[in-house]
Design a protein around this motif. Sequence first.
Motif, PDB file in Angstrom:
ATOM      1  N   ALA A 163       0.887  -1.160   0.000  1.00 21.28           N
ATOM      2  CA  ALA A 163       0.000   0.000   0.000  1.00 21.28           C
ATOM      3  C   ALA A 163       0.926   1.211   0.000  1.00 21.28           C
ATOM      4  O   ALA A 163       1.605   1.473   0.982  1.00 21.28           O
ATOM      5  N   GLU A 164       0.979   1.908  -1.119  1.00 17.48           N
ATOM      6  CA  GLU A 164       1.984   2.945  -1.299  1.00 17.48           C
ATOM      7  C   GLU A 164       1.359   4.298  -1.601  1.00 17.48           C
ATOM      8  O   GLU A 164       0.420   4.396  -2.364  1.00 17.48           O
ATOM      9  N   SER A 165       1.963   5.321  -1.020  1.00 15.00           N
ATOM     10  CA  SER A 165       1.590   6.688  -1.336  1.00 15.00           C
ATOM     11  C   SER A 165       2.799   7.395  -1.940  1.00 15.00           C
ATOM     12  O   SER A 165       2.943   7.426  -3.159  1.00 15.00           O
ATOM     13  N   CYS A 166       3.711   7.885  -1.134  1.00 17.80           N
ATOM     14  CA  CYS A 166       4.813   8.694  -1.672  1.00 17.80           C
ATOM     15  C   CYS A 166       5.747   7.918  -2.599  1.00 17.80           C
ATOM     16  O   CYS A 166       6.404   8.521  -3.442  1.00 17.80           O
ATOM     17  N   THR A 167       5.789   6.613  -2.480  1.00 17.73           N
ATOM     18  CA  THR A 167       6.645   5.810  -3.365  1.00 17.73           C
ATOM     19  C   THR A 167       5.972   5.520  -4.699  1.00 17.73           C
ATOM     20  O   THR A 167       6.623   5.012  -5.615  1.00 17.73           O
ATOM     21  N   GLY A 168       4.699   5.811  -4.831  1.00 13.53           N
ATOM     22  CA  GLY A 168       4.000   5.729  -6.108  1.00 13.53           C
ATOM     23  C   GLY A 168       4.079   4.397  -6.819  1.00 13.53           C
ATOM     24  O   GLY A 168       4.072   4.340  -8.041  1.00 13.53           O
ATOM     25  N   GLY A 169       4.136   3.320  -6.075  1.00 13.71           N
ATOM     26  CA  GLY A 169       4.246   2.001  -6.694  1.00 13.71           C
ATOM     27  C   GLY A 169       5.683   1.533  -6.872  1.00 13.71           C
ATOM     28  O   GLY A 169       5.922   0.496  -7.468  1.00 13.71           O
ATOM     29  N   GLY A 170       6.626   2.274  -6.343  1.00 10.34           N
ATOM     30  CA  GLY A 170       8.036   1.921  -6.499  1.00 10.34           C
ATOM     31  C   GLY A 170       8.418   0.616  -5.837  1.00 10.34           C
ATOM     32  O   GLY A 170       9.277  -0.121  -6.344  1.00 10.34           O
ATOM     33  N   ILE A 171       7.784   0.296  -4.705  1.00 15.80           N
ATOM     34  CA  ILE A 171       8.068  -0.987  -4.047  1.00 15.80           C
ATOM     35  C   ILE A 171       7.580  -2.111  -4.954  1.00 15.80           C
ATOM     36  O   ILE A 171       8.301  -3.076  -5.208  1.00 15.80           O
ATOM     37  N   ALA A 172       6.369  -1.969  -5.463  1.00 21.29           N
ATOM     38  CA  ALA A 172       5.816  -2.986  -6.364  1.00 21.29           C
ATOM     39  C   ALA A 172       6.658  -3.123  -7.627  1.00 21.29           C
ATOM     40  O   ALA A 172       6.866  -4.227  -8.128  1.00 21.29           O
ATOM     41  N   THR A 173       7.170  -2.002  -8.136  1.00 23.96           N
ATOM     42  CA  THR A 173       8.020  -2.059  -9.323  1.00 23.96           C
ATOM     43  C   THR A 173       9.295  -2.836  -9.038  1.00 23.96           C
ATOM     44  O   THR A 173       9.703  -3.693  -9.825  1.00 23.96           O
ATOM     45  N   ALA A 174       9.927  -2.544  -7.905  1.00 24.96           N
ATOM     46  CA  ALA A 174      11.157  -3.271  -7.545  1.00 24.96           C
ATOM     47  C   ALA A 174      10.891  -4.764  -7.433  1.00 24.96           C
ATOM     48  O   ALA A 174      11.707  -5.587  -7.866  1.00 24.96           O
ATOM     49  N   ILE A 175       9.738  -5.116  -6.897  1.00 28.55           N
ATOM     50  CA  ILE A 175       9.378  -6.521  -6.728  1.00 28.55           C
ATOM     51  C   ILE A 175       9.083  -7.178  -8.071  1.00 28.55           C
ATOM     52  O   ILE A 175       9.573  -8.258  -8.378  1.00 28.55           O
ATOM     53  N   THR A 176       8.264  -6.523  -8.877  1.00 28.57           N
ATOM     54  CA  THR A 176       7.851  -7.146 -10.138  1.00 28.57           C
ATOM     55  C   THR A 176       8.934  -7.092 -11.207  1.00 28.57           C
ATOM     56  O   THR A 176       8.783  -7.712 -12.259  1.00 28.57           O
ATOM     57  N   ASP A 177      10.024  -6.397 -10.937  1.00 33.93           N
ATOM     58  CA  ASP A 177      11.194  -6.484 -11.817  1.00 33.93           C
ATOM     59  C   ASP A 177      11.863  -7.850 -11.709  1.00 33.93           C
ATOM     60  O   ASP A 177      12.672  -8.212 -12.557  1.00 33.93           O
ATOM     61  N   ILE A 178      11.515  -8.607 -10.682  1.00 36.74           N
ATOM     62  CA  ILE A 178      12.109  -9.925 -10.448  1.00 36.74           C
ATOM     63  C   ILE A 178      11.245 -10.986 -11.136  1.00 36.74           C
ATOM     64  O   ILE A 178      10.049 -11.106 -10.856  1.00 36.74           O
ATOM     65  N   ALA A 179      11.859 -11.735 -12.014  1.00 35.01           N
ATOM     66  CA  ALA A 179      11.142 -12.822 -12.689  1.00 35.01           C
ATOM     67  C   ALA A 179      10.630 -13.814 -11.661  1.00 35.01           C
ATOM     68  O   ALA A 179      11.339 -14.162 -10.717  1.00 35.01           O
ATOM     69  N   GLY A 180       9.392 -14.237 -11.823  1.00 33.03           N
ATOM     70  CA  GLY A 180       8.799 -15.212 -10.906  1.00 33.03           C
ATOM     71  C   GLY A 180       8.164 -14.605  -9.674  1.00 33.03           C
ATOM     72  O   GLY A 180       7.681 -15.337  -8.808  1.00 33.03           O
TER      73      GLY A 180
END
Length: 166
Positions: free
Chosen positions: A25-42
């Motif tokens: 659940a992100e506000s100031c990171t604008g989805g950056g945590i999810a991006t870092a995670i989904t950059d990983i295959a699998g």
Amino acid sequence: METLSRLSEEVGAVLLSKKKVLVTAESCTGGGIATAITDIAGSSAWFDRAFVTYSNEAKMEMLGVSSETLSAFGAVSEPVVKEMVQGSLHHSNGTVAVAVSGIAGPSGGSVEKPVGTVCFAWMDLSGWLKIETCHFNGERAEVRRKAIHHALKELQKHFIDEQGSE
């Protein structure tokens, strides 16, 4: 500081080994945590979804954050990130969650909450809950990068500490 890619891989490995599924659940990171995670295959094996709730309305509508909490404490507060993390678990298939709300700058800060103030909450369905506020120095992009790194690092640290106590 290790790279976000390496840290995301390590977090994913431990979540996968523990059969945990992450939601953000992100506000100031604008989805950056999810991006870092989904950059990983699998990562679909250990990541369910992300709520990018930049506005107060989104926090209320998508995560169930109360208007009373927002009015009393403001969006950048520990009570709000606590409700964000709880709501993200309630509205997802996740078993562990992280929530973040902050002031990345360059404007928006105040004496009480200067630019670089970021509130975090981590929670899992077994009852673990950690809430903290950090202050990061730097320009907007650097504050956001540091917040993403911290969110992931604390997840990693929790599960490594948990392994050590088993």
